[in-house]
Write a protein that holds these residues in place. Structure first.
Motif, mmCIF file in Angstrom:
data_model
loop_
_atom_site.group_PDB
_atom_site.id
_atom_site.type_symbol
_atom_site.label_atom_id
_atom_site.label_comp_id
_atom_site.label_asym_id
_atom_site.label_seq_id
_atom_site.Cartn_x
_atom_site.Cartn_y
_atom_site.Cartn_z
ATOM 1 N N UNK A 347 0.821 -1.216 0.000
ATOM 2 C CA UNK A 347 0.000 0.000 0.000
ATOM 3 C C UNK A 347 0.850 1.259 0.000
ATOM 4 N N UNK A 348 0.573 2.151 -0.945
ATOM 5 C CA UNK A 348 1.247 3.444 -0.957
ATOM 6 C C UNK A 348 0.601 4.359 0.070
ATOM 7 N N UNK A 349 0.552 5.661 -0.226
ATOM 8 C CA UNK A 349 -0.008 6.592 0.759
ATOM 9 C C UNK A 349 -1.349 7.117 0.275
ATOM 10 N N UNK A 350 -2.082 6.293 -0.434
ATOM 11 C CA UNK A 350 -3.400 6.720 -0.900
ATOM 12 C C UNK A 350 -4.386 5.573 -0.752
ATOM 13 N N UNK A 351 -5.653 5.940 -0.775
ATOM 14 C CA UNK A 351 -6.709 4.928 -0.806
ATOM 15 C C UNK A 351 -7.592 5.237 -1.994
ATOM 16 N N UNK A 352 -7.770 4.254 -2.860
ATOM 17 C CA UNK A 352 -8.646 4.401 -4.012
ATOM 18 C C UNK A 352 -9.877 3.533 -3.775
ATOM 19 N N UNK A 353 -11.037 4.127 -3.981
ATOM 20 C CA UNK A 353 -12.306 3.416 -3.766
ATOM 21 C C UNK A 353 -13.075 3.432 -5.075
ATOM 22 N N UNK A 354 -13.549 2.267 -5.484
ATOM 23 C CA UNK A 354 -14.285 2.207 -6.744
ATOM 24 C C UNK A 354 -15.787 2.197 -6.469
ATOM 25 N N UNK A 355 -16.526 2.981 -7.242
ATOM 26 C CA UNK A 355 -17.994 2.937 -7.190
ATOM 27 C C UNK A 355 -18.529 3.605 -8.457
ATOM 28 N N UNK A 356 -19.699 3.169 -8.925
ATOM 29 C CA UNK A 356 -20.168 3.661 -10.226
ATOM 30 C C UNK A 356 -20.412 5.163 -10.260
ATOM 31 N N UNK A 357 -20.817 5.765 -9.135
ATOM 32 C CA UNK A 357 -21.110 7.208 -9.139
ATOM 33 C C UNK A 357 -19.958 8.030 -8.540
ATOM 34 N N UNK A 358 -18.724 7.548 -8.769
ATOM 35 C CA UNK A 358 -17.552 8.212 -8.176
ATOM 36 C C UNK A 358 -17.472 9.699 -8.554
ATOM 37 N N UNK A 359 -17.800 10.008 -9.788
ATOM 38 C CA UNK A 359 -17.660 11.395 -10.238
ATOM 39 C C UNK A 359 -18.597 12.315 -9.441
ATOM 40 N N UNK A 360 -19.838 11.881 -9.307
ATOM 41 C CA UNK A 360 -20.799 12.708 -8.553
ATOM 42 C C UNK A 360 -20.376 12.809 -7.080
ATOM 43 N N UNK A 361 -19.951 11.694 -6.504
ATOM 44 C CA UNK A 361 -19.567 11.721 -5.083
ATOM 45 C C UNK A 361 -18.403 12.682 -4.842
ATOM 46 N N UNK A 362 -17.436 12.666 -5.757
ATOM 47 C CA UNK A 362 -16.293 13.562 -5.532
ATOM 48 C C UNK A 362 -16.730 15.024 -5.644
ATOM 49 N N UNK A 363 -17.621 15.319 -6.576
ATOM 50 C CA UNK A 363 -18.113 16.704 -6.698
ATOM 51 C C UNK A 363 -18.788 17.117 -5.387
ATOM 52 N N UNK A 364 -19.562 16.208 -4.817
ATOM 53 C CA UNK A 364 -20.273 16.544 -3.573
ATOM 54 C C UNK A 364 -19.324 16.647 -2.389
#
Ligand SMILES: Cc1ncc(COP(=O)(O)O)c(C=O)c1O
Length: 406
Positions: A347-364
């Motif tokens: 594991x590096x120093x980031x966490x990546x989470x996959x989900x279909x509405x990722x774009x909307x969630x990040x905007x929010x």
């Protein structure tokens, strides 16, 4: 009290305890971060170190405005690429004289890959015809590798990192790998893969963009051949700050740069028509350095005084562990799928989470003051810079994510 609010209370208490015990916590004061913002995007652009604005103002108004051309000598402008390289060197496990700063990561990749191909050719084994590149790499590495292969007559072979050991063999000339994958946050085994590449007779080139400043790299110890990295992520050098090139000491005399500009000449001011390379990592320089960005970077590196990269790594793992724990507590099972490996060794120093509405969630999330980033098509990416991110930030980010994804 509902179950959610109970876990939220207990996690925020835990966060406060972890922050109170955090020996790096005081470093946050050395950064300017907007009030109320949780900044988890330092793996794209690091935050502004508090000492940088004053230093840049001084460089502009006094060193440039008053001293004018004398600053190339009197203010140490000319030697900044190697001086700042020596400042980065301990963070990546290199001795002085092996790292030089300047140009972009892409340009340094070009120097490193063509330089490595020339070193490989110099060994006189005509059967070594392949340049292997991580198939999941950040795009610029792939594009540059393709061009470097074309220019040096090598065949580009994209390889999934997991398949690399099996792909090595008597045709291997050069291998380019990312230490940490920019999308998934997976940490690759730099010591093991470097040893495997070299056992097969090849040269190992590493891209450290997502690891330098976040975890120990050990370039000298693991006998890496060449490496490059940017300085605008975990080293907080600022937008477009210059990158660096590492040349192992054993390769320096033979390193033949494909960009032999006058700054890498043994006697640049002799203005000689013939090119004679300087000694050491200086031969990785090209043309006149970008002094304003370079000296902003130098000021940014002051925050590292007395900070051990091992302590940074320990905190980084604690932050990412705690984030994963909070995400599991605040989001229903299966709402997001962690892409970053659970095991610390990967594991590096980031966490990546996959989900279909990722774009909307990040905007929010961004609208609510939690800044991470979105990677096409479905990845939420959160970077944890231990110098300025605390455990309360982590708990809040996961809580807000739970809220916007509900
Ligand atoms: C792994 C990796 N390599 C290279 C780069 C970028 O190269 P450059 O500094 O030339 O834009 C990035 C940028 O995010 C990166 O993540």
């Amino acid at each position: 009290m509902s179950e959610t609010s109970f876990s939220s209370t207990s996690l925020s208490i835990r966060a406060a305890e972890l922050d109170a015990a955090d020996e790096l916590g005081k470093l946050r004061e050395r950064f300017r971060l907007p009030e109320g913002v949780v900044y988890l995007d330092g793996n794209s652009l690091g935050a502004l170190p508090a000492g940088v604005p004053g230093r840049v103002a001084d460089v502009v108004s006094r060193e440039w405005g008053e001293l004018l051309i004398r600053s190339w000598d009197e203010s140490g402008w000319w030697t900044a690429p190697e001086r700042i390289g020596d400042r980065i060197a301990p963070l990546v496990g290199a001795a002085p004289g092996r790292v030089v700063v300047g140009d972009s990561t892409s340009v340094n990749l070009f120097k490193a890959l063509v330089g490595a191909a020339r070193l490989a050719a110099g060994r006189g084994d005509a059967g070594r015809t392949e340049l292997l590149v991580d198939a999941t790499t950040f795009p610029t590495d792939g594009y540059i590798a393709q061009s470097a292969a074309r220019m040096t007559g090598l065949t580009l072979v994209p390889v999934e990192p997991a398949d690399l050991p099996a792909a090595l063999g008597p045709r291997t000339a050069v291998v380019l790998m990312n230490h940490v994958d920019y999308r998934s946050g997976r940490l690759h085994d730099l010591p093991g893969l470097t040893a495997a590449v070299q056992a097969a007779g090849g040269l190992a080139v590493w891209d450290l963009c997502h690891s330098a400043g976040a975890l120990p790299v050990g370039l000298d110890e693991h006998r890496v051949d060449l490496a490059v990295g940017c300085t605008y992520k975990y080293l907080n050098g600022g937008p477009g700050s210059p990158a660096y090139l590492y040349i192992a000491e054993r390769h320096q005399d033979a390193f033949d740069s494909p960009l032999p500009g006058w700054n890498s000449h043994a006697e640049p001011f002799a203005m000689a028509p013939g090119y004679v390379p300087a000694e050491g990592a200086v031969r990785g320089r090209v043309g006149t350095p970008d002094i304003l960005s370079m000296l902003a970077l130098e000021a940014a590196l002051e925050v590292w005084e007395g900070v051990s990269i091992e302590a940074v790594r320990a905190k980084s793992l604690a932050l990412t562990d705690f984030f994963l724990e909070c995400v599991a507590a605040y989001l229903p099972a299966g709402r997001v799928e962690p892409v970053t490996p659970a095991g610390h060794a990967e594991r590096g120093s980031q966490v990546a989470l996959r989900c279909p509405d990722a774009k909307r969630l990040m905007t929010e999330l961004i609208a609510r003051g939690v800044i991470g980033d979105f990677r096409h098509p479905d990845v939420l990416r959160f970077g944890f810079t231990p110098l300025y991110v605390g455990f309360a930030d982590v708990e809040r980010a996961a809580r807000v994510l739970g809220h916007v994804s509900g």
